[in-house]
Design an enzyme around this catalytic site. Structure first.
Site, PDB file in Angstrom:
ATOM      1  N   ASP A   1      -8.296  -7.763   8.989  1.00  0.00           N
ATOM      2  CA  ASP A   1      -6.893  -8.129   8.778  1.00  0.00           C
ATOM      3  C   ASP A   1      -6.140  -8.095  10.111  1.00  0.00           C
ATOM      4  O   ASP A   1      -5.082  -7.485  10.232  1.00  0.00           O
ATOM      5  CB  ASP A   1      -6.234  -7.186   7.770  1.00  0.00           C
ATOM      6  CG  ASP A   1      -4.908  -7.742   7.237  1.00  0.00           C
ATOM      7  OD1 ASP A   1      -4.662  -8.962   7.407  1.00  0.00           O
ATOM      8  OD2 ASP A   1      -4.124  -6.977   6.656  1.00  0.00           O
TER       9      ASP A   1
ATOM     10  N   SER B   1       0.810  -1.217   0.000  1.00  0.00           N
ATOM     11  CA  SER B   1       0.000   0.000   0.000  1.00  0.00           C
ATOM     12  C   SER B   1       0.845   1.270   0.000  1.00  0.00           C
ATOM     13  O   SER B   1       0.299   2.354  -0.107  1.00  0.00           O
ATOM     14  CB  SER B   1      -0.934   0.010   1.211  1.00  0.00           C
ATOM     15  OG  SER B   1      -0.180  -0.042   2.399  1.00  0.00           O
TER      16      SER B   1
ATOM     17  N   LYS C   1       1.944   7.338   6.815  1.00  0.00           N
ATOM     18  CA  LYS C   1       1.782   6.328   5.765  1.00  0.00           C
ATOM     19  C   LYS C   1       1.428   7.045   4.466  1.00  0.00           C
ATOM     20  O   LYS C   1       0.472   7.803   4.400  1.00  0.00           O
ATOM     21  CB  LYS C   1       0.674   5.339   6.122  1.00  0.00           C
ATOM     22  CG  LYS C   1       0.493   4.242   5.062  1.00  0.00           C
ATOM     23  CD  LYS C   1      -0.812   3.477   5.253  1.00  0.00           C
ATOM     24  CE  LYS C   1      -0.759   2.576   6.441  1.00  0.00           C
ATOM     25  NZ  LYS C   1      -1.971   1.707   6.529  1.00  0.00           N
TER      26      LYS C   1
ATOM     27  N   VAL D   1       5.974   3.863   4.933  1.00  0.00           N
ATOM     28  CA  VAL D   1       5.717   4.486   6.227  1.00  0.00           C
ATOM     29  C   VAL D   1       6.980   5.233   6.640  1.00  0.00           C
ATOM     30  O   VAL D   1       8.084   4.681   6.607  1.00  0.00           O
ATOM     31  CB  VAL D   1       5.341   3.441   7.295  1.00  0.00           C
ATOM     32  CG1 VAL D   1       5.079   4.130   8.628  1.00  0.00           C
ATOM     33  CG2 VAL D   1       4.105   2.661   6.862  1.00  0.00           C
TER      34      VAL D   1
END
Length: 997
Positions: free
Chosen positions: A822, A701, A718, A704
Site C-alpha cells: 500500500d 482502521s 494508532k 491516530v
C-alpha cells in the site's frame, strides 16, 4: 535545451560566415540537425562548419558516388543526445543507415520526418523516449530492410500499413506500450527474417496462424505479449526458424507435435505459460536444437526418452511442472548437456548411473522431487560441475569421493535427503564453493580441517546431522562466511577463538550440540551478527558483557546451558526480538529494561535470578552481597514513584471528567505492553492521553492520536479495534488483522527511512501501536494541501530518495523480503526536517507468505490510483506492485497532482502524464510551483517515475536500481547520464525469470 526554432538563425549565420562557404550542402543539413538536438556531453563538438565535408565528423561515414563524397551512414548511439528526430537527416540523398539508439530522442516520430529517407535500408531508434503511434509512412521506404524501434513508449495499434513492407527483413518493436492485438497482416511481410514484438501490453489474443506464412522467418519472439489460447499447429511450417520465444504468456493446451518439424530451430522458449499435457514425441528430429525451456507450466506425464537423444542438446529446463516417472537413462548419454533443471516436479526413481560421465555437466538442479538411490559417482567426471542442487528428495548412500576433487563447484545443496557417511574431506575446502548445504541428512564425522581452503564460502549449513568432534580453528580464516548453521549435531569442545574474527558473519546457530567451555568474549568483528543461538549445549562461565555491544543483534538464545553469574546490564542495549536465557544457573537482578511482558519467558529455570525490586530475594538465595549495589537505585525509585504518584493524582483529578467516558471498561492493569526499542515511558502514560482533543487522524482502521510524554517528546498512537461482524461487517476485522500484520512487520525492522514502532499495547479487543511522531504529517497531506509551496524541488528530491531507500530495504535487505502492498503519498511521513519515512504496514506481507491465503490478503492490496494494472487480472502482489505505486508517488512529487483527479477524466495520473507529454511536452506536466532552474533533474526524475509505473512489471526496475538512479542525480553529479538512459526496457534489470533453487 536548444530548440529547433533557432535552426534558421544558425542557418543564416552559417551562410554568411566565411568559414561556412567551404562546407557542402550535406554538412549544412547535418548542422541543422545538430541545432535541433541537445548535446550535454558535447559529443558532436567536431561537427565543424569549417570543414569541406562532414565525412570525418563523429558518427558520419561517406562513400564516393558520382565522383564526389556523399554521406551514407549516421551512427550516434549512446551519446545522450536529446530532442526530436531530426527531419533534415532525410535531406541527405544517399543516406542508407541511421542509428540513434540509446539516446533521449523524444516526442512523436512523424510521418513527415521520414518520407524523404528514400535510400534508407537500416533505421535503429531503439532505447529512446519516443511516444505516440507508430509512423505509418515507414512501409513507403522501398529499401528499408532493418527497423528497430524497441525500448520506446509507442502506444496504440500496429498500423495496417505495416503489412506492406516491400523489403523488410528485421522488425523489432519490443518493450513499447502497444496495446491492441498482434495483427494477422504481419504474416504478409514475406521477406521477414526476424519478428520481435515481445514485452508489449497487447490486448489478450491468440497467436495469428497467418504468421506461418513467413516461410523465411528465422527468429520469432512474442514473449510477454498477453497471448492466450493454444499454440497454432501451423507454426511447424516455419522450417527456417532458429529461435522461437513465446514465453511469459497465458497460452494453454498441449505443445503441438508439429514443432518437431522445426528442423533448423536452435532455441525454443515456452516457459511461464499454462501449457498442459505431455511433452511431444519426435523432438529428437530437431538436429540443430541446443536449448529448450518449457518450465513453469502444467506439463505432466513422463519425460520422453528421445529428448536426451537430441544430438546437440545443451540446456533443458522443465522445472515447476507436474512431470512424473523417472529421469530417462538417456540423460546419462547426452554428450553436450551442460545444464539440466528439473526441480519442483514429481520425478521418482534413481538418477542415471552415468549422469555427468558423458557430458560437460555444469548445472544440475533436480530439487523438490521424489528421487531415490545414490548420487552418481561420475557426476563431476568432466571436471566442470558448478552447481549440484538436489534438495528435498529421498537420495541415500554416501557422497561420491570425487566430489572432494571437483574444484569447479560453487553451490552444493543436498538438504532434506537420506544421505549418510562422512563428507569427503576435500569438499569442505573447495576454493570456489560459496554454499555448502547438507542440512537434515545423516552425515557423520568431523568438519575437516581442509575447510581453511574455502575462501569463498558464505553459507555453511549442516544442521540436523550427526557431525561430531570440534569446530576447527581454521574456520576463522573464511573471510566471506555469512551463515554458519550447525544445530542438532554432536559437536563437542569449546568454540574456537577464531570464530570471533569473522567480519561478515550474520547468523551463528549451534544449538543442541555438546559444545562446552566459556562463551567467546573477543567478538569485536561481529558487527553484522543478527542471530546467535547457542542453546542446549554445555557452556559454562559468565555471559560476556561484549554481547551487548553487537550493533544489530536481534536474536539471542543461550538457554539450557550451565552459565553462571549476573546478567550483564549491557544486554539492555540490544534490540531483541527473541531473547532466551532460561535453564541456566544465573543469579542476581534481571536488568530493569527486561521487566515487561515481552520477556516473561526469557529467564525461566534460573532460581538465583530476582525480578522484584525489593531485593528480598537476594539474601534468600545467598546473594545478599548485591543488596548495597542496588540500594541506591531502590531508594531513587521509591522517591520517583512518590513524585509521580502526586503528579498523577493531580492530573487525574483535572482530567477525570473528560476521560471517564473514554476509559470506561478499560482496566489498565490488564494491558500487555510489548516493546521493540528501549522505552522512556509506560503504557499508562499513553493510555492517559487518548483524548478526543489529541486525535490527529482517522480512517477505516481506527484513530491516530498525538501523545506528548512527560519528558516533552511526542509519539503517535494508532488505535485499532475489533468489532463483531454482525455490527460492522468486515471493516473492523480487517483493522484487527492489520494490527497483527503491522506488529509482525515493523517490530523487526531497523532502518532510518522506516517509521519506528516503539511498542504495542493490547487489551481484549483494543490494540494500540505507538510510533515515533512525524511532525510534518504525511507527504500526501503536505503536497496536496495549502503548504505545498514549502516543498521546493530539493526537498521533493530528498523525499523521493528517502522513501526509495526505505522500500529498497524492505525488498532487498529483509529476510524474507517484505512487500508493503500500500505504497502511497499518505503512507510516507515527514519529520521536522522533511526527511521521509515509509509507514503504515497494515497490509504488508513477507514474500514467502504471499499466495498462502492469510486473512490480510482479502484486503485490496493498494489504494485507488496506486494499484498496478496487472492486479486487476492476477489479484497478486509482489515487489513490482510496490515499484509501480512508488512510480505514482514520484509523479505526484513532479506534477503536484493527485493520483486520481476529476481533471483527468477517466484517466489516472500515470495515463494523464503519458498522454500529455506527447501533445504538450514534458514541461507541461511539471508542477507550476517548482523553480525550473532544476528542470534537467526534474525531467530525469520524471523519467524514473514513468519507468517505475510501466504497465509491464518486467519493465520496472528493482528498488535497488531506483535508489542507484536517484543517487546518481544528486546536484554534485548532474553531468552524469541516467544509468542506462533510464528507459523502459527489461534488459537493464534483474532477470525476472526464476533462477535455480
Amino acid at each position: 535545451m536548444r530548440l529547433l526554432v533557432f535552426a534558421p538563425a544558425l542557418w543564416l549565420f552559417l551562410q554568411l560566415s566565411p568559414l561556412a562557404i567551404a562546407l557542402n550542402q550535406e554538412g549544412l543539413d547535418l548542422l541543422q540537425a545538430k541545432a535541433g538536438l541537445d548535446d550535454p556531453n558535447n559529443a558532436l563538438a567536431n561537427w565543424n562548419s569549417g570543414d569541406a565535408t562532414p565525412c570525418n565528423w563523429t558518427g558520419v561515414s561517406c562513400f564516393v558516388a558520382g565522383g564526389r563524397l556523399t554521406v551514407t551512414t549516421i551512427e550516434l548511439q549512446g551519446l545522450d543526445l536529446a530532442g526530436p528526430f531530426p527531419p533534415s537527416f532525410c535531406s541527405l540523398p544517399n543516406l542508407s543507415f541511421i542509428s540513434l539508439s540509446s539516446n533521449y530522442i523524444n516526442t512523436s516520430l512523424l510521418d513527415s520526418s521520414l518520407l524523404h529517407c528514400s535510400a534508407l535500408t537500416h533505421l535503429d531508434l531503439s532505447q529512446n523516449l519516443l511516444v505516440g503511434p507508430l509512423p505509418s509512412a515507414l512501409p513507403s521506404l522501398p529499401l528499408l530492410g532493418y527497423l528497430d524501434l524497441s525500448g520506446n513508449n509507442f502506444t496504440g495499434a500496429i498500423p495496417p500499413a505495416f503489412g506492406y513492407f516491400p523489403s523488410l527483413q528485421n522488425l523489432s518493436l519490443t518493450s513499447n506500450l502497444l496495446n491492441e492485438t498482434i495483427p494477422p497482416f504481419l504474416g504478409n511481410i514475406s521477406t521477414l527474417l526476424q519478428l520481435n514484438l515481445s514485452y508489449n501490453p497487447f490486448t489478450a489474443s491468440t497467436i495469428p496462424p497467418n504468421l506461418s506464412n513467413l516461410t523465411n522467418l528465422e527468429i520469432l519472439w512474442l514473449a510477454g505479449c498477453g497471448l492466450v489460447g493454444e499454440i497454432p499447429r501451423e507454426l511447424g511450417n516455419l522450417v527456417k526458424l532458429t529461435n522461437l520465444d513465446i514465453s511469459g504468456n497465458s497460452l494453454t493446451g498441449e505443445i503441438p507435435e508439429t514443432l518437431s518439424r522445426l528442423t533448423s530451430v536452435v532455441q525454443i522458449e515456452l516457459y511461464n505459460n499454462h501449457l498442459s499435457g505431455r511433452l511431444p514425441l519426435g523432438l529428437s528430429n530437431l538436429t540443430a536444437l541446443r536449448r529448450i525451456d518449457a518450465a513453469m507450466n502444467s506439463l505432466s506425464g513422463l519425460i520422453p526418452d528421445d529428448v536426451f537423444s537430441i544430438p546437440f542438446l545443451e540446456n533443458l529446463h522443465l522445472y515447476q511442472n507436474q512431470l512424473n516417472g523417472s529421469l530417462p537413462a538417456t540423460a546419462g548419454k547426452a554428450r553436450n548437456l551442460f545444464e539440466l533443471r528439473l526441480f519442483m516436479n514429481r520425478l521418482s526413481g534413481p538418477l542415471p548411473v552415468d549422469l555427468g560421465t558423458n557430458s560437460p555437466l555444469m548445472f544440475l538442479d533436480i530439487s523438490n522431487n521424489q528421487l531415490n538411490g545414490e548420487i552418481p559417482s561420475g557426476i563431476c567426471d568432466r571436471g566442470v560441475l558448478q552447481e549440484l542442487l538436489l534438495i528435498d528428495n529421498n537420495l541415500s548412500g554416501v557422497l561420491p569421493p570425487d566430489l572432494g576433487r571437483c574444484r569447479t563447484l560453487t553451490r552444493v545443496r543436498l538438504s532434506n535427503n537420506l544421505l549418510s557417511g562422512e563428507v569427503p574431506a576435500g569438499l569442505w575446502g573447495l576454493p570456489h564453493l560459496s554454499i555448502l548445504e547438507l542440512t537434515d541428512n545423516s552425515f557423520s564425522g568431523a568438519i575437516a580441517a581442509d575447510i581453511t581452503g574455502a575462501n569463498n564460502l558464505s553459507n555453511l549449513l549442516i544442521s540436523g546431522n550427526q557431525f561430531s568432534g570440534k569446530i576447527p580453528e581454521g574456520i576463522g580464516s573464511l573471510p566471506n562466511l555469512y551463515e554458519f548453521l550447525a544445530a542438532d549435531n554432536k559437536l563437542t569442545g569449546p568454540l574456537p577463538d577464531s570464530l570471533g574474527e569473522l567480519p561478515e558473519l550474520e547468523q551463528l546457530d549451534l544449538h543442541n550440540n555438546s559444545l562446552s567451555g566459556e562463551l567467546l568474549s573477543r567478538i569485536q568483528s561481529w558487527k553484522k551478527l543478527t542471530l546467535l543461538n547457542l542453546a542446549v549445549n554445555q557452556f559454562s562461565g559468565r555471559i560476556p558483557p561484549e554481547l551487548g555491544s553487537l550493533p544489530v543483534l536481534n536474536y539471542l538464545d543461550l538457554s539450557d546451558n550451565q552459565l553462571t553469574g549476573d546478567i550483564p546490564i549491557q544486554l539492555q542495549h540490544l534490540k531483541l526480538n527473541q531473547f532466551n536465557l532460561s535453564n541456566n544457573q544465573l543469579s542476581g537482578l534481571i536488568p530493569p529494561n527486561f521487566h515487561n511482558e515481552a520477556y516473561k519467558n526469557s529467564f525461566l529455570g534460573n532460581p538465583g535470578l530476582c525480578s522484584d525490586l525489593t531485593g528480598s530475594c537476594l539474601s534468600s538465595t545467598g546473594h545478599g552481597r548485591n543488596r548495597s549495589k542496588f540500594l541506591w537505585l531502590l531508594r531513587s525509585i521509591f522517591i520517583l514513584a512518590a513524585v509521580v504518584l502526586v503528579v498523577g493524582i493531580a492530573l487525574f483529578y483535572c482530567k477525570y471528567k473528560r476521560i471517564k467516558k473514554a476509559k470506561k471498561g478499560l482496566d489498565k492493569s490488564k494491558w500487555i505492553l510489548t516493546s521493540f526499542h528501549k522505552l522512556g515511558f509506560s503504557e499508562y502514560e499513553i493510555l492517559d492521553s487518548l483524548d478526543e482533543d489529541n486525535v490527529i487522524g482517522s480512517g477505516a482502521s481506527g484513530k491516530v492520536y498525538k501523545v506528548v510524554l512527560g519528558n516533552g517528546e511526542a509519539v503517535a498512537v494508532k488505535k485499532l479495534w475489533k468489532t463483531p461482524k454482525s455490527e460492522e461487517g468486515n471493516q473492523h476485522q480487517v483493522a484487527y488483522d492489520a494490527f497483527e500484520s503491522e506488529v509482525a512487520t515493523l517490530g523487526k525492522i531497523r532502518h532510518k527511512n522506516i517509521v519506528k514502532l516503539w511498542c504495542c499495547c493490547a487489551h481484549k479487543d483494543c490494540k494500540l501501536l505507538v510510533y515515533e511522531y512525524m511532525p510534518n504529517g504525511s507527504l500526501g497531506d503536505f503536497l496536496h494541501g495549502s503548504k505545498s509551496g514549502l516543498l521546493d524541488w530539493s526537498t521533493r528530491y530528498k523525499i523521493a530518495l528517502d522513501a526509495a531507500e526505505g522500500l529498497c530495504y524492505l525488498h532487498h535487505d529483509c529476510v524474507p523480503a517484505i512487500v508493503h502492498r500500500d505504497v502511497k503519498s499518505n503512507n510516507i511521513l515527514l519529520d521536522a526536517d522533511f526527511g521521509a519515512k515509509v509507514a503504515d504496514f497494515g497490509v504488508a506481507k513477507a514474500t514467502e507468505g504471499i499466495g498462502k491465503g492469510p486473512k490480510s490478503m482479502s484486503v485490496i492490496a493498494g489504494s485507488c490510483g496506486y494499484i498496478a494494472p496487472e492486479y486487476a487480472y492476477t489479484l497478486r502482489v509482489n515487489e513490482k506492485s510496490d515499484i509501480y505505486s512508488f512510480g505514482v508517488v514520484i509523479l505526484e512529487l513532479v506534477t503536484g497532482k493527485l493520483p486520481v483527479d476529476p481533471e483527468f477524466g477517466e484517466k489516472d495520473l500515470v495515463n494523464w502524464v503519458c498522454s500529455t507529454i506527447p501533445q504538450k511536452g514534458e514541461e507541461q506536466v511539471i508542477d507550476a510551483k517548482l523553480d525550473l532552474c532544476h528542470k534537467a533533474q526534474i525531467i530525469k526524475v520524471l523519467h524514473i517515475g514513468l519507468l517505475c509505473s510501466s504497465s509491464l512489471p518486467i519493465n520496472r526496475p528493482s528498488m535497488r536500481r531506483v535508489v542507484k538512479m536517484l543517487v546518481e542525480l544528486r546536484e554534485d553529479s548532474m553531468s552524469k547520464p541516467l544509468p542506462n538512459g533510464g528507459k523502459l526496457s527489461p534488459y537493464y534489470y534483474e532477470d525476472d525469470k526464476p533462477s535455480a533453487t
